[in-house]
Enzyme design. Structure first.
Site, PDB file in Angstrom:
ATOM      1  N   CYS A 115     -17.138 -57.384  96.327  1.00 19.08           N
ATOM      2  CA  CYS A 115     -17.008 -56.520  97.709  1.00 19.08           C
ATOM      3  C   CYS A 115     -16.033 -55.372  97.262  1.00 19.08           C
ATOM      4  CB  CYS A 115     -16.905 -57.294  98.920  1.00 19.08           C
ATOM      5  SG  CYS A 115     -17.058 -56.494 100.485  1.00 19.08           S
ATOM      6  N   HIS A 210     -20.623 -61.116  99.222  1.00 15.87           N
ATOM      7  CA  HIS A 210     -19.580 -62.203  99.137  1.00 15.87           C
ATOM      8  C   HIS A 210     -20.439 -63.275  98.523  1.00 15.87           C
ATOM      9  CE1 HIS A 210     -15.823 -60.488 100.871  1.00 15.87           C
ATOM     10  NE2 HIS A 210     -16.692 -59.675 101.144  1.00 15.87           N
ATOM     11  N   GLU A 212     -19.253 -66.095  97.552  1.00 17.43           N
ATOM     12  CA  GLU A 212     -18.319 -67.193  97.961  1.00 17.43           C
ATOM     13  C   GLU A 212     -18.900 -67.861  99.427  1.00 17.43           C
ATOM     14  OE1 GLU A 212     -15.658 -63.850  99.382  1.00 17.43           O
ATOM     15  OE2 GLU A 212     -17.193 -64.239  97.718  1.00 17.43           O
TER      16      GLU A 212
END
Length: 236
Positions: A115, A210, A212
């Site tokens: 990002c 993202h 994660e």
């Protein structure tokens, strides 16, 4: 380095003014990010953003992860006006992240940029950003959407897919792509979602989303962290 030792992955901290449990402002990293690196077999290490000799600080690490965060100051990419939507700008953070990106690529250390991290790499190499994508309905905040991944890229090898569902949270995007960088993924609206640097000394890929957020349940997203840690292990 033996395979029994976890490669040490540097993750620059993000400044936070709201950490009530600690009683003070803090330097933090998202737990989901740290857990994804740990699942991959890496040892995540939060690094304090500070001026100084970044190259010597990197010497002890096996890889680097540039995480998401607030916006870069527009003057960093040659813009004099600041859009009203620009937020959480921190001069020290910008200085550190930009230097870290340059030094990591120069050194050949494996690098995964996420990002803001993707935007940092683009700006560090001479690219520019679109300060705001157009507000609600056009920005990529709290959005899960498909991304087309270019074949033959490190990104495709890491995710194992040519189309992935990604979790995004950003209102800015790459505008001018720095010389040497190539686009490895795009959203349906044309937003650049992935960048790589062919001929880079070490393993490097960057994503605008993202991973994660969904890595705990989506192997294609966890694959990015696995690839970073694998590259970090293989580089020694």
């Amino acid at each position: 380095m033996t395979t029994s030792v976890r490669p040490l992955i540097a993750i620059p901290a993000r400044f936070s003014a709201t950490t009530s449990a600690l009683r003070y402002a803090a330097e933090v990293n998202a737990r989901a990010l740290i857990e994804a690196v740990w699942r991959a077999g890496g040892e995540p290490a939060t690094v304090h953003p500070a001026e100084g000799d970044v190259a010597s600080r990197l010497a002890r690490f096996d890889g680097v992860l540039l995480p998401g965060g607030g916006d870069l100051a527009p003057h960093r990419y040659g813009v004099t006006d600041t859009h009203g939507s620009v937020y959480d700008v921190d001069d020290l953070q910008d200085t550190f992240d930009l230097e870290l990106a340059r030094r990591t690529l120069d050194s050949g250390l494996p690098l995964l940029a996420i990002c803001r991290g993707l935007q940092v790499v683009d700006v560090a190499l001479g690219g520019t950003l679109e300060q705001d994508m157009g507000g609600p309905g056009r920005e990529h905040r709290h959005v899960v959407h498909p991304v087309e991944v270019r074949r033959g890229t490190l990104l495709e090898r890491a995710t194992g897919a040519q189309k992935v569902e990604v979790s995004c949270y950003h209102h800015q995007r790459v505008n001018g792509i720095a010389a040497g960088l190539t686009v490895t993924a795009r959203a349906a609206d044309g937003t650049v979602e992935g960048l790589e640097l062919p001929g880079a000394r070490g393993w490097f890929t960057a994503v605008q989303w993202h991973p994660e957020d969904t890595a705990h349940e989506d192997p294609s997203q966890q694959g990015l962290f696995d690839a970073l840690v694998r590259a970090a292990r293989d580089s020694h």
